[in-house]
Write a protein that holds these residues in place. Structure first.
Motif, PDB file in Angstrom:
ATOM      1  N   GLY A  58       0.811  -1.219   0.000  1.00 34.21           N
ATOM      2  CA  GLY A  58       0.000   0.000   0.000  1.00 34.21           C
ATOM      3  C   GLY A  58       0.839   1.260   0.000  1.00 34.21           C
ATOM      4  N   THR A  59       2.126   1.107  -0.206  1.00 37.17           N
ATOM      5  CA  THR A  59       3.015   2.265  -0.240  1.00 37.17           C
ATOM      6  C   THR A  59       3.255   2.701  -1.676  1.00 37.17           C
ATOM      7  N   GLY A  60       3.779   3.880  -1.804  1.00 36.31           N
ATOM      8  CA  GLY A  60       4.080   4.399  -3.126  1.00 36.31           C
ATOM      9  C   GLY A  60       2.828   4.899  -3.824  1.00 36.31           C
ATOM     10  N   MET A  61       3.036   5.475  -4.973  1.00 34.95           N
ATOM     11  CA  MET A  61       1.937   5.998  -5.773  1.00 34.95           C
ATOM     12  C   MET A  61       2.195   5.622  -7.221  1.00 34.95           C
ATOM     13  N   LEU A  62       1.244   4.928  -7.812  1.00 30.14           N
ATOM     14  CA  LEU A  62       1.347   4.594  -9.223  1.00 30.14           C
ATOM     15  C   LEU A  62       0.743   5.746 -10.010  1.00 30.14           C
ATOM     16  N   ILE A  63       1.515   6.280 -10.931  1.00 30.31           N
ATOM     17  CA  ILE A  63       1.102   7.468 -11.659  1.00 30.31           C
ATOM     18  C   ILE A  63       1.055   7.165 -13.148  1.00 30.31           C
ATOM     19  N   SER A  64      -0.057   7.516 -13.769  1.00 27.60           N
ATOM     20  CA  SER A  64      -0.202   7.374 -15.212  1.00 27.60           C
ATOM     21  C   SER A  64       0.292   8.642 -15.877  1.00 27.60           C
ATOM     22  N   TYR A  65       1.222   8.509 -16.792  1.00 26.97           N
ATOM     23  CA  TYR A  65       1.738   9.682 -17.492  1.00 26.97           C
ATOM     24  C   TYR A  65       0.610  10.398 -18.227  1.00 26.97           C
ATOM     25  N   ASP A  66      -0.179   9.659 -18.990  1.00 28.23           N
ATOM     26  CA  ASP A  66      -1.259  10.280 -19.770  1.00 28.23           C
ATOM     27  C   ASP A  66      -2.302  10.946 -18.890  1.00 28.23           C
ATOM     28  N   ASN A  78      -2.175  19.106  -6.658  1.00 29.77           N
ATOM     29  CA  ASN A  78      -3.084  18.678  -5.589  1.00 29.77           C
ATOM     30  C   ASN A  78      -2.837  17.267  -5.073  1.00 29.77           C
ATOM     31  N   VAL A  79      -2.186  16.417  -5.857  1.00 26.91           N
ATOM     32  CA  VAL A  79      -2.029  15.019  -5.446  1.00 26.91           C
ATOM     33  C   VAL A  79      -0.562  14.583  -5.411  1.00 26.91           C
ATOM     34  N   ILE A  80       0.125  14.689  -6.530  1.00 22.07           N
ATOM     35  CA  ILE A  80       1.459  14.095  -6.652  1.00 22.07           C
ATOM     36  C   ILE A  80       2.500  14.829  -5.807  1.00 22.07           C
ATOM     37  N   LEU A  81       2.613  16.130  -5.971  1.00 27.98           N
ATOM     38  CA  LEU A  81       3.622  16.874  -5.204  1.00 27.98           C
ATOM     39  C   LEU A  81       3.367  16.849  -3.697  1.00 27.98           C
ATOM     40  N   PRO A  82       2.117  16.985  -3.235  1.00 29.91           N
ATOM     41  CA  PRO A  82       1.902  16.833  -1.789  1.00 29.91           C
ATOM     42  C   PRO A  82       2.302  15.436  -1.289  1.00 29.91           C
ATOM     43  N   TYR A  83       2.052  14.405  -2.070  1.00 31.13           N
ATOM     44  CA  TYR A  83       2.459  13.057  -1.685  1.00 31.13           C
ATOM     45  C   TYR A  83       3.978  12.992  -1.500  1.00 31.13           C
ATOM     46  N   LEU A  84       4.697  13.752  -2.318  1.00 32.12           N
ATOM     47  CA  LEU A  84       6.157  13.762  -2.242  1.00 32.12           C
ATOM     48  C   LEU A  84       6.694  14.706  -1.169  1.00 32.12           C
ATOM     49  N   GLY A  85       5.792  15.259  -0.350  1.00 30.71           N
ATOM     50  CA  GLY A  85       6.211  16.081   0.768  1.00 30.71           C
ATOM     51  C   GLY A  85       6.260  17.573   0.492  1.00 30.71           C
ATOM     52  N   LEU A  86       5.684  18.020  -0.606  1.00 28.26           N
ATOM     53  CA  LEU A  86       5.734  19.435  -0.949  1.00 28.26           C
ATOM     54  C   LEU A  86       4.431  20.170  -0.672  1.00 28.26           C
ATOM     55  N   GLY A  87       3.532  19.565   0.077  1.00 33.80           N
ATOM     56  CA  GLY A  87       2.233  20.167   0.362  1.00 33.80           C
ATOM     57  C   GLY A  87       2.325  21.507   1.050  1.00 33.80           C
ATOM     58  N   GLU A  88       3.207  21.632   2.035  1.00 36.13           N
ATOM     59  CA  GLU A  88       3.339  22.899   2.759  1.00 36.13           C
ATOM     60  C   GLU A  88       3.864  24.005   1.851  1.00 36.13           C
ATOM     61  N   ASP A  89       4.811  23.680   0.996  1.00 39.28           N
ATOM     62  CA  ASP A  89       5.340  24.673   0.054  1.00 39.28           C
ATOM     63  C   ASP A  89       4.250  25.151  -0.895  1.00 39.28           C
ATOM     64  N   ILE A  90       3.410  24.230  -1.337  1.00 37.62           N
ATOM     65  CA  ILE A  90       2.325  24.581  -2.247  1.00 37.62           C
ATOM     66  C   ILE A  90       1.299  25.459  -1.523  1.00 37.62           C
ATOM     67  N   LYS A  91       0.964  25.093  -0.281  1.00 38.84           N
ATOM     68  CA  LYS A  91      -0.003  25.892   0.494  1.00 38.84           C
ATOM     69  C   LYS A  91       0.515  27.307   0.749  1.00 38.84           C
ATOM     70  N   ALA A  92       1.820  27.442   0.899  1.00 37.59           N
ATOM     71  CA  ALA A  92       2.413  28.752   1.171  1.00 37.59           C
ATOM     72  C   ALA A  92       2.222  29.715   0.005  1.00 37.59           C
ATOM     73  N   ASN A  93       2.242  29.181  -1.203  1.00 34.28           N
ATOM     74  CA  ASN A  93       2.066  30.052  -2.370  1.00 34.28           C
ATOM     75  C   ASN A  93       1.508  29.236  -3.524  1.00 34.28           C
ATOM     76  N   PRO A  94       0.214  28.908  -3.484  1.00 36.96           N
ATOM     77  CA  PRO A  94      -0.373  28.014  -4.484  1.00 36.96           C
ATOM     78  C   PRO A  94      -0.293  28.541  -5.916  1.00 36.96           C
ATOM     79  N   GLN A  95      -0.411  29.846  -6.102  1.00 29.39           N
ATOM     80  CA  GLN A  95      -0.378  30.383  -7.462  1.00 29.39           C
ATOM     81  C   GLN A  95       1.007  30.216  -8.087  1.00 29.39           C
ATOM     82  N   VAL A  96       2.049  30.490  -7.317  1.00 24.63           N
ATOM     83  CA  VAL A  96       3.409  30.313  -7.820  1.00 24.63           C
ATOM     84  C   VAL A  96       3.662  28.835  -8.125  1.00 24.63           C
ATOM     85  N   ALA A  97       3.190  27.951  -7.248  1.00 24.18           N
ATOM     86  CA  ALA A  97       3.366  26.512  -7.468  1.00 24.18           C
ATOM     87  C   ALA A  97       2.678  26.087  -8.758  1.00 24.18           C
TER      88      ALA A  97
END
Length: 148
Positions: A58-66, A78-97
């Motif tokens: 149940g670990t990891g994330m399978l991602i479809s390129y298409d 909203n999904v991939i980058l927060p999973y990789l631990g970047l959620g706080e950075d995105i919340k700090a400046n969502p438009q720039v992200a």
């Protein structure tokens, strides 16, 4: 540009246990295989290992390129980058992200050696996939493609 063998073609000389098992399962002689078949089998063994690990733990994330990456800023932000631990950075400046992700997704992946930024942008051109690649991919990875 110098033509170099890819890792998967080099694996013919020293195949992994997974590649040997895949070849036996399919009744394929690695020495006689085309580079397309060899690379498709090699990639299939990597994809199978990822799927097997994901299903078992149940670990990891399978991602479809298409579906999840190709021009999909929402999935990335909203999904991939927060999973990789970047959620706080995105919340700090969502438009720039969002702008940065959109800029990155608009870049061609095969342009890292080009000096001029205007040569790196994706202009919507499609990359033709040869029949050999299509047939090899379907033969060795077809059943796996819908699982990611």
């Amino acid at each position: 540009m110098r033509n170099r063998d890819t890792v998967c073609v080099k694996s013919r000389r020293n195949p992994s246990a997974a590649l040997i098992a895949k070849a036996r399962e399919r009744g394929v002689d690695l020495e006689a295989s085309s580079p397309h078949d060899l690379c498709a089998m090699h990639l299939a063994t990597l994809l199978e290992a990822a799927v097997r690990e994901h299903e078992a733990t149940g670990t990891g994330m399978l991602i479809s390129y298409d579906r999840d990456i190709l021009s999909n800023v929402d999935a990335m932000v909203n999904v991939i980058l927060p999973y990789l631990g970047l959620g706080e950075d995105i919340k700090a400046n969502p438009q720039v992200a969002r702008e940065r992700v959109a800029a990155i997704l608009s870049m061609r992946s095969d342009t890292s050696m080009l000096r001029e930024p205007e040569d790196q942008g994706w202009t919507g051109e499609t990359i033709e996939i040869t029949d050999q690649v299509r047939v090899a991919s379907q033969a060795h990875m077809g059943e796996l493609m819908g699982r990611t």
